[in-house]
Design an enzyme around this catalytic site. Structure first.
Site, PDB file in Angstrom:
ATOM      1  NE  ARG A  79      -2.300  -1.449   3.512  1.00 37.44           N
ATOM      2  CZ  ARG A  79      -1.707  -0.736   4.442  1.00 37.44           C
ATOM      3  NH1 ARG A  79      -1.710   0.586   4.370  1.00 37.44           N
ATOM      4  NH2 ARG A  79      -1.116  -1.298   5.469  1.00 37.44           N
ATOM      5  CE1 TYR A 207       0.175  -5.733  -2.046  1.00 38.85           C
ATOM      6  CE2 TYR A 207      -0.950  -3.840  -1.081  1.00 38.85           C
ATOM      7  CZ  TYR A 207      -0.396  -5.106  -0.950  1.00 38.85           C
ATOM      8  OH  TYR A 207      -0.437  -5.735   0.267  1.00 38.85           O
ATOM      9  N   GLY A 208      -3.045  -5.211  -4.447  1.00 43.33           N
ATOM     10  CA  GLY A 208      -4.326  -5.538  -3.812  1.00 43.33           C
ATOM     11  C   GLY A 208      -4.865  -4.492  -2.851  1.00 43.33           C
ATOM     12  CE  LYS A 216      -5.980  -3.701   4.671  1.00 40.75           C
ATOM     13  NZ  LYS A 216      -6.174  -4.268   6.012  1.00 40.75           N
ATOM     14  CG  HIS A 236      -6.651  -3.092  10.318  1.00 37.02           C
ATOM     15  ND1 HIS A 236      -5.332  -2.718  10.412  1.00 37.02           N
ATOM     16  CD2 HIS A 236      -6.683  -4.061   9.389  1.00 37.02           C
ATOM     17  CE1 HIS A 236      -4.611  -3.440   9.567  1.00 37.02           C
ATOM     18  NE2 HIS A 236      -5.405  -4.263   8.947  1.00 37.02           N
ATOM     19  CB  SER A 258      -0.430  -4.209   7.837  1.00 42.47           C
ATOM     20  OG  SER A 258      -1.487  -3.295   7.727  1.00 42.47           O
ATOM     21  CB  CYS A 260       1.402  -7.370  13.768  1.00 39.21           C
ATOM     22  SG  CYS A 260       2.514  -5.995  13.555  1.00 39.21           S
ATOM     23  CB  THR A 263      -3.566 -14.019   8.719  1.00 35.11           C
ATOM     24  OG1 THR A 263      -3.938 -12.787   8.090  1.00 35.11           O
ATOM     25  CG2 THR A 263      -4.074 -15.172   7.892  1.00 35.11           C
ATOM     26  CG  ASP A 287      -7.302  -7.289   7.046  1.00 35.55           C
ATOM     27  OD1 ASP A 287      -6.395  -6.960   7.840  1.00 35.55           O
ATOM     28  OD2 ASP A 287      -7.548  -6.657   5.997  1.00 35.55           O
ATOM     29  NE  ARG A 385      -0.016  -8.720   1.610  1.00 37.84           N
ATOM     30  CZ  ARG A 385      -0.675  -8.179   2.651  1.00 37.84           C
ATOM     31  NH1 ARG A 385      -1.810  -8.681   3.059  1.00 37.84           N
ATOM     32  NH2 ARG A 385      -0.155  -7.144   3.287  1.00 37.84           N
TER      33      ARG A 385
HETATM   34  C1  OXD Z   1      -2.887  -4.779   5.276  1.00 39.72           C
HETATM   35  C2  OXD Z   1      -3.569  -5.958   4.706  1.00 39.72           C
HETATM   36  O1  OXD Z   1      -1.988  -4.228   4.627  1.00 39.72           O
HETATM   37  O2  OXD Z   1      -4.417  -6.522   5.402  1.00 39.72           O
HETATM   38  O3  OXD Z   1      -3.247  -4.394   6.386  1.00 39.72           O
HETATM   39  O4  OXD Z   1      -3.298  -6.319   3.560  1.00 39.72           O
HETATM   40 MN    MN Z   2      -4.911  -5.478   7.198  1.00 39.05          MN
END
Ligand code: OXD
Ligand code: MN
Length: 601
Positions: A79, A207-208, A216, A236, A258, A260, A263, A287, A385
């Site tokens: 991001r 990028y996703g 997001k 989040h 993000s 950390c 998941t 997430d 990813r």
């Molecule tokens: C992030 C994600 O960047 O979940 O927080 O992809």
């Molecule tokens: Mn995230």
């Protein structure tokens, strides 16, 4: 309007929607328009088209059925927060933590990049629902994009297609999401949010996190803005259910920055030592959590997404068995290493490096490859990813489609701190918990551009995602707390504390269930704790260590509250809270003062 070439008869009698698409078509000038109806047939045709165009590679279908591979541009791998803006009429409504641009300037600057950028391309119209279709939680978006990769990801991450349009009807409200790849030039990249217009424009990225606009952009930035107005919360956070042998399931949500471990925690495997207690884990979200107060006065939460967009490197059978079981089929891999047999590889996985492959930049790679400066080159980008359906996860909750979600017993804040923050502590009450969230700091990871490891202030892990002034966001948290008859307890965790040699003191992963167990006991008032200036810390003997040996003194270090170091941190808290001037809720200053008194006592 130009013709739909899909061959799928998607009847849309929503005049506002048609008019908007028409305007966007006139600006972007695609050759064709195609509505995404959510069918398997259409998806398969798009996969073939994307493969022919080189936008995706179809992976080895014997070893990885239904899996695809994609590479982004080299400067488009995370991001880009510096190019992400909140475009409100007044700067103060975006607040000091957001980049701001006026809506006029935003539309003008991005409009120049969008203009004619889809010539020779197809514009896809993706109707999607965040949250179960028709649930009181849910919001509808329409994403226009010229990228099949985006379409294929959205099909995994959200509920897409005709059933969404049917629900939208002829005059339903929806978020207008426009994405264009343009020429993927970082100097012509903008991720713009217009909360007052319920609109998102993202251009110049593939990028996703920048382009799957349901994630997001809608579910956090736009949704947080709407949530404040409507009295709910867009966070989040992961959502995890812990089932005990008597069948009782307690749900916990948690905000970590993000990369950390949200998941991993959301699908943890109970450690051997605790197995006989019969725990079972249910993953609701990895997430994002949308939470609202239900008629029972408790906080209920749902996951607006149905897919996982997870970090690949470091994922293996030991760190995240359930993720490994999730990503063996119907998964899109982005920016990993591509092996010659049409499968993928990444650093920190289960397999040794292949003797040959093509790295995430598209260059030949073999173990020991270095750049011109002799620095080792990764095969997979550290933020590479996977995109996979959550339903494929062995621990996927049976309540994913429940219209009213699950009831939350505890909320966790957490981060990555080599020192200072104990393994776990509990806030004294909701307002103190809001203070803990508002002042949390964590080390920067690869999920955002910038220097990895640097300590970054990331309140509620929302710093890149709050769509309005964060002072008002903190005020909103306080106000939700006042309205709740049954407030979840708020905790802070840190799995990443190190000893003086830089070694992690806590093994993490599945073992984190031991901490979760303590958290749930605290919620039920079943266990005592030690009161410290920062909150309640466990007595070492209250964390069940059956089957886990830590080195002598490690638990004491993990739970240590270093008053001197916290006094330093206290000064940092003042600095960050000062950024909001008069707009910061009084209550947070009161909490700050009380914290100072406790530290100086
Ligand atoms: C992030 C994600 O960047 O979940 O927080 O992809
Ligand atoms: Mn995230």
């Amino acid at each position: 309007m130009i013709e739909d070439n899909s061959g799928f008869e998607l009847k849309c009698d929503h005049v506002g929607l048609k008019r908007w698409i028409d305007t966007m078509v006139r600006m972007c000038k695609p050759d064709k328009l195609e509505w995404i109806d959510g069918s398997e047939e259409q998806k398969q045709r798009l996969v073939r088209e994307a493969a022919t165009a080189g936008e995706v590679t179809i992976l080895n279908q014997e070893k990885l059925p239904g899996c695809l591979y994609h590479r982004t541009s080299v400067d488009d791998v995370a991001r880009t927060e510096e190019l992400t803006f909140i475009c409100t009429a007044r700067l103060e409504d975006a607040g000091p933590t957001n980049n701001w641009m006026s809506p006029d300037e935003g539309y003008r600057r991005a409009g120049e990049i969008f203009k004619g950028s889809m010539r020779g391309r197809t514009m896809y119209v993706i109707p999607f629902s965040m949250g179960p279709i028709g649930s009181p939680f849910s919001k509808i978006g329409i994403e226009l994009t010229d990228s099949i990769y985006v379409v294929l990801n959205m099909l995994i991450m959200t509920r897409v297609g005709k059933r969404v349009l049917d629900h939208l009807g002829s005059d339903g409200e929806f978020t207008r999401c426009l994405h264009g790849t343009a020429d993927r030039n970082i100097h012509k990249r903008l991720i713009l949010h217009f909360p007052q217009d319920n609109t998102i424009w993202s251009v110049g990225s593939g990028y996703g996190g920048n382009v799957l606009l349901g994630k997001k952009c809608l579910s956090l930035r736009i949704a947080s803005y709407i949530a404040e107005k409507e009295g709910w919360m867009a966070e989040h956070m992961f959502i995890l259910g812990i089932e005990e042998p008597d069948g009782r399931i307690s749900y916990v949500s948690g905000a970590f920055p993000s990369a950390c471990g949200k998941t991993n925690l959301a699908m943890l495997v109970p450690p051997e030592g605790l197995k006989e207690k019969g725990y079972r884990i249910w993953t609701v979200s990895d997430d994002i959590a949308w939470m609202r107060i239900d008629t029972d006065g408790a906080l209920w939460a749902t996951n607006p997404e149905v897919g996982i967009f997870g970090v690949v490197p470091g994922t293996n059978l030991k760190t995240n068995l359930n993720a490994m079981k999730t990503i063996g089929k119907n998964t899109i891999y982005t920016n990993t290493l591509l092996k010659l047999d049409g499968t993928v590889w990444w650093e920190g996985g289960d397999e040794p490096p292949p003797s040959n492959g093509v790295d995430w930049k598209g260059m030949p790679w073999k173990p020991g490859t270095t750049d011109d400066n002799g620095v080792p080159v990764f095969g997979a980008h550290p933020n590479s990813r996977f995109t996979a359906p959550l339903s494929q996860c062995p621990t996927a909750s049976f309540r994913l489609d429940q219209p009213h979600g699950v009831q939350i017993s505890a909320i966790l804040f957490g981060g990555r701190r080599a020192y200072l923050t104990p393994l776990v502590y509990q806030s004294f009450d909701w307002p103190h918990g809001v203070y803990v969230g508002a002042t949390m700091h964590s080390e920067r990871t690869a999920a955002q551009r910038g220097k990895v490891g640097e300590i970054r202030w990331d309140p509620m892990a929302m710093i890149p995602f709050c769509g309005y002034n964060m002072a008002d966001y903190f005020g909103h948290w306080l106000s939700v707390g006042r309205k709740l008859d049954h407030q979840p307890s708020i905790f802070h965790i840190n799995w990443f504390r190190q000893d003086e040699n830089g070694d992690y003191l806590w093994p993490g992963f599945g073992e984190n269930l031991r901490v979760m167990e303590w958290i749930l006991s605290r919620c039920r008032g079943e266990v005592e704790a030690v009161e410290t200036p920062i909150g309640y810390v466990p007595r070492p003997e209250d964390i069940d260590m059956t089957g886990l040996e830590l080195p002598e003194g490690a638990m004491e270090k993990l739970l240590e509250v270093d008053n001197e170091a916290w006094l330093e941190e206290f000064k940092v808290h003042k600095k960050v809270l000062d950024k909001f001037g008069d707009r910061l809720p009084e209550e947070l200053w009161r909490q700050h003062e009380k914290f100072g008194e406790r530290l100086n006592r």
